[in-house]
Structure formats: structure tokens, C-alpha cells
Write a protein that holds these residues in place. Structure first.
Motif, PDB file in Angstrom:
ATOM      1  N   GLU A 120       0.818  -1.207   0.000  1.00 36.35           N
ATOM      2  CA  GLU A 120       0.000   0.000   0.000  1.00 36.35           C
ATOM      3  C   GLU A 120       0.852   1.256   0.000  1.00 36.35           C
ATOM      4  O   GLU A 120       0.524   2.243  -0.656  1.00 36.35           O
ATOM      5  CB  GLU A 120      -0.958  -0.019   1.188  1.00 36.35           C
ATOM      6  N   VAL A 121       1.941   1.195   0.730  1.00 36.68           N
ATOM      7  CA  VAL A 121       2.863   2.332   0.709  1.00 36.68           C
ATOM      8  C   VAL A 121       3.380   2.547  -0.708  1.00 36.68           C
ATOM      9  O   VAL A 121       3.443   3.669  -1.205  1.00 36.68           O
ATOM     10  CB  VAL A 121       4.031   2.103   1.682  1.00 36.68           C
ATOM     11  N   GLU A 122       3.698   1.424  -1.358  1.00 37.23           N
ATOM     12  CA  GLU A 122       4.167   1.525  -2.735  1.00 37.23           C
ATOM     13  C   GLU A 122       3.114   2.158  -3.635  1.00 37.23           C
ATOM     14  O   GLU A 122       3.423   2.999  -4.490  1.00 37.23           O
ATOM     15  CB  GLU A 122       4.512   0.128  -3.272  1.00 37.23           C
ATOM     16  N   GLN A 123       1.881   1.764  -3.439  1.00 41.37           N
ATOM     17  CA  GLN A 123       0.815   2.317  -4.272  1.00 41.37           C
ATOM     18  C   GLN A 123       0.654   3.811  -4.020  1.00 41.37           C
ATOM     19  O   GLN A 123       0.415   4.579  -4.956  1.00 41.37           O
ATOM     20  CB  GLN A 123      -0.491   1.585  -4.003  1.00 41.37           C
ATOM     21  N   LEU A 124       0.754   4.199  -2.765  1.00 40.30           N
ATOM     22  CA  LEU A 124       0.654   5.626  -2.461  1.00 40.30           C
ATOM     23  C   LEU A 124       1.774   6.387  -3.149  1.00 40.30           C
ATOM     24  O   LEU A 124       1.575   7.475  -3.695  1.00 40.30           O
ATOM     25  CB  LEU A 124       0.711   5.856  -0.952  1.00 40.30           C
ATOM     26  N   PHE A 125       2.942   5.789  -3.120  1.00 34.94           N
ATOM     27  CA  PHE A 125       4.079   6.430  -3.773  1.00 34.94           C
ATOM     28  C   PHE A 125       3.813   6.571  -5.268  1.00 34.94           C
ATOM     29  O   PHE A 125       4.023   7.638  -5.858  1.00 34.94           O
ATOM     30  CB  PHE A 125       5.346   5.612  -3.528  1.00 34.94           C
ATOM     31  N   ALA A 126       3.327   5.502  -5.848  1.00 35.38           N
ATOM     32  CA  ALA A 126       3.051   5.537  -7.291  1.00 35.38           C
ATOM     33  C   ALA A 126       2.005   6.601  -7.614  1.00 35.38           C
ATOM     34  O   ALA A 126       2.124   7.333  -8.600  1.00 35.38           O
ATOM     35  CB  ALA A 126       2.561   4.164  -7.748  1.00 35.38           C
ATOM     36  N   LEU A 127       0.990   6.682  -6.767  1.00 32.48           N
ATOM     37  CA  LEU A 127      -0.049   7.689  -6.997  1.00 32.48           C
ATOM     38  C   LEU A 127       0.552   9.093  -6.959  1.00 32.48           C
ATOM     39  O   LEU A 127       0.228   9.951  -7.791  1.00 32.48           O
ATOM     40  CB  LEU A 127      -1.145   7.557  -5.930  1.00 32.48           C
ATOM     41  N   ALA A 128       1.431   9.311  -6.003  1.00 32.74           N
ATOM     42  CA  ALA A 128       2.078  10.620  -5.902  1.00 32.74           C
ATOM     43  C   ALA A 128       2.862  10.929  -7.164  1.00 32.74           C
ATOM     44  O   ALA A 128       2.804  12.036  -7.696  1.00 32.74           O
ATOM     45  CB  ALA A 128       2.997  10.655  -4.685  1.00 32.74           C
TER      46      ALA A 128
END
Lengths: 208, 208
Positions: free
Chosen positions: B72-80
Motif C-alpha cells: 500500500e505504501v508503494e501504491q501511495l508512492f506511485a499515486l504521488a
DNA sequence: TGACAAACGGAGGGTACCTCCGTATAACTA
DNA sequence: TAGTTATACGGAGGTACCCTCCGTTTGTCA
């Protein structure tokens, strides 16, 4: 006709009271010792009663947790009462605070307990806040009256500080730090009135 | 001879990779939906794999939790990353922050997840701190460069504020309050440079 | 295509949860 | 003291979950 109005509690049987007590003691022990996930059957076994009896007294895991927590708050209050009846006020306060630290320290399953207090019934929150404040007040007032403590710190403030100490130190190996902070707290209370500070609490201080 | 030195990872089989992915997706879904105590067998069922496969990939409940969290952290990063590639900086930041709120909101089993992050491996803590800080930095820098954001707030500070918002609001019905605070945050970032504030974020303001 | 290491699936043994109901007993009465 | 009854007790049993183990399947490489 016996006074058995529909609404007054019909006074429980002796064995019921006894078992409830046993369960509470057992639960305290099990919850403290175990690593977070204690089984209710283990509690019943420890208490020497059937599992059914446990569930009759405490229908859910939460009710049992709550009762245990209440019980401990009561004990802390009782300790404060006892300590405030005699002895050096600073030493009494220190002892009580240490008892707090020790209590929290043995709570391996504390995580759940804390959650209960944080997210649980506000009734319970109010109760413990009131009780613990009262306990601190007893210990504090005596010292203030004796001129040993400064008088500008309220019991509520002290309680909040205590919670802060526990909360902020919620890591591994927090107990030494917490105990040290508790000492600092008591010293601070004493010192700033110019009162004599018990020798013990000065020992750790270096230069500065 | 194949490069299969004793220490390099011997490249897993295709089905292994696929199943791991499925498990992660399933776990995310189950953990979010369920009320705190999801069964691993349910996760395996949802993923369409046997329970044994789950345990081979994630030997303990914690490893699974951790993997989900990382994901999920990775996904948040990708979204950013995606958001910072175009569009209004303030709106991008707001969107990202809202995604955060929504993510936390769906985490019914968050209690355990939070515990993991608080008490878990410091490696994981460092990782998420670094990743989230980087994500915020991306969104922030662009706005600062465009003169839309004030420049005296660091990504770290913003992250801490975010954590504070989530933590302090960890009660029932916290989502509205959290979203409001997020808006306040973004508005504050914009306003103090005299930059135009998006209309939407002003709507809620009353007198005073 | 054959051979084999790697990965899979799920049966099974163990534990915990919680309910239900037959049995025991404390408390009260005569 | 014996009889009566409401109250409380105990634990068997059905369900769900945990986790391990091992026979079977499958991807990979030559």
C-alpha cells in the motif's frame, strides 16, 4: 412476602460471588503473563471453574477485560489510600507511581487493554479518570499540606503526565526510562518548594 | 553454466510469483473488509489458492500484514508520482491526501496494522517513512516551484502532521474531521503565500 | 521430451470459541 | 431438619481457525 421487587437486584448466591472473584483473579494473572492472546478457556481452567461459568459471568471477552481493568484501578486507588495514611509524602507518591509502572510493565496483553480504554465505553474512561485523579489527589494534598510539594500542580495534570510517560515510552525496554521519569517528576514536585529532597532521588543526578 | 551462485536468489517459478500477487490482493481486500480479525483461510479462499500455499509465501500472519502494508505504501508512492506529473499542484496534493484518508478509513483491521508499524521492524518503519516523505516531496516541490505553496514547510513536517491527523482522530466517525483537516492543511499551504485558493476548499468556511 | 526441483493443495490433528441443557446446590420455608 | 425451588454450575459438542506435512502437480531447463 419477601422483598423481591422486580427491579432491585435479587442478591446473587454465594458461590456466584466467589466464582466471579476467582475468575477475575485468574484473568488478571493470565492476561498479564500471556503474550497478548490469552484463551478464555485457560482463564476458566486457572480459576477452577467450567467454561460455562466464565461465559455466564462475562458474556464477551470485552466484559472480562473491562472488569479486570476496573479491578486494577480499584486496587491502585486502595493503595493510594493506604499510602496516604502515613509515611513521607514524597516517598508515598513515589511508591504509588512505581506501582503504576510495574502494573503497566507486566501487561503484555496491554495492547488490547489500552485499546479497550481508548476505544471502549466512555463510562469506563470517566470512571478510571475520576478514580485515578482521586488517588493522586490524596497523595498530593498531604504533601502540599506538609509543605513538601509545590502547590501549583493539579492531580489532573499529574495524571496526564503519567499517561504521557507511559504512552511515549511504549517501546521495548521502556521500564527504566519510565521509572526515571517518575523520579524526575517527584523530585520536581519537591525541589521547587525548596523542600528537602529524599537522598535516594538525587543519586542519579550528575553535574548540571 | 547457469549463474546460480549459492547466495543469489534462484529466480522463483512463474506460478509462485502469480500466487504471491493474488494472495496480496486477496489479503488487502479481506483485511480491509473484515472487522479486525480476518482468517487466513478466508484469504487463501479469496485468492483461489490452497492454505498451504499461503503459508509457504507468508509463514506468519505478521509477514502477510507487513507485505500488504508495504504494498500500500508503494501504491501511495506511485499515486504521488502520477499526480505530480500534471494538473494543479494544490489539487494534486489534496487528491493524494484524500487517498490517504480513504485508505486508512477502509482499514477496519487497521488496529493490528498500526500495531505492526508501531512495534514492528524498524526496517519497515524506515522504509515507509522514507517512501511517504518522498511522495509528499514530489507533490510539494512542484507547488513550491510554481509559487503556489509556501516554501517553509518540509515534507517531513507534512507527513508528521498527517500522522497526527489520523492518530488524533482515531475514534468513531473520524473521516469527516480528517478530511476537513486535510483541506485546512492544503489551504494553509496555499494561502500564506497569497496564492489563489481553489474555491472548493473555501466552501465550508463560515463566519469567523 | 524427459527429468527434477520447486511449488501446490488440502487432509488432518490440535486449540479456541461459544451454546445449551442436564445436574448440583444455596437459600429460603415450614 | 427436611423439602422446595430458583439460581448457578459444568462440560460435551458443533463450528471455525490455526498450522503442518506430504503426496501430487507443474514450470523450467537441457
Amino acid at each position: 412476602m419477601k422483598a423481591k421487587s422486580a427491579h432491585s437486584s435479587p442478591k446473587p448466591r454465594a458461590d456466584s460471588i466467589r466464582n466471579r472473584e476467582r475468575l477475575l483473579v485468574a484473568a488478571t494473572k493470565i492476561f498479564s503473563a500471556d503474550t497478548g492472546h490469552a484463551s478464555l478457556e485457560a482463564v476458566a481452567r486457572q480459576a477452577g471453574v467450567g467454561i460455562g461459568t466464565l461465559y455466564r459471568h462475562f458474556p464477551t471477552r470485552e466484559t472480562l477485560f473491562e472488569a479486570v481493568y476496573r479491578h486494577e484501578v480499584e486496587q491502585l486507588f486502595a493503595l493510594a489510600e493506604k499510602l496516604s495514611r502515613g509515611g513521607d509524602p514524597a516517598e508515598s507518591l513515589r511508591k504509588w507511581l512505581n506501582a503504576n509502572v510495574r502494573l503497566v510493565a507486566t501487561k503484555k496483553g496491554m495492547v488490547e487493554a489500552l485499546q479497550l480504554v481508548t476505544h471502549g465505553s466512555s463510562e469506563l474512561k470517566n470512571y478510571s479518570f475520576e478514580r485515578l485523579t482521586a488517588a493522586i489527589a490524596m497523595l498530593l494534598d498531604r504533601g502540599v499540606a506538609a509543605g513538601v510539594f509545590r502547590s501549583d500542580v493539579s492531580p489532573e495534570e499529574l495524571l496526564r503526565a503519567l499517561v504521557g510517560i507511559f504512552y511515549s515510552q511504549a517501546a521495548e525496554k521502556w521500564q527504566p526510562g519510565a521509572l526515571r521519569l517518575v523520579n524526575v517528576l517527584v523530585d520536581g514536585l519537591c525541589r521547587s518548594t525548596g523542600a528537602r529532597v529524599p537522598r535516594r532521588s538525587l543519586r542519579r543526578r550528575g553535574t548540571q
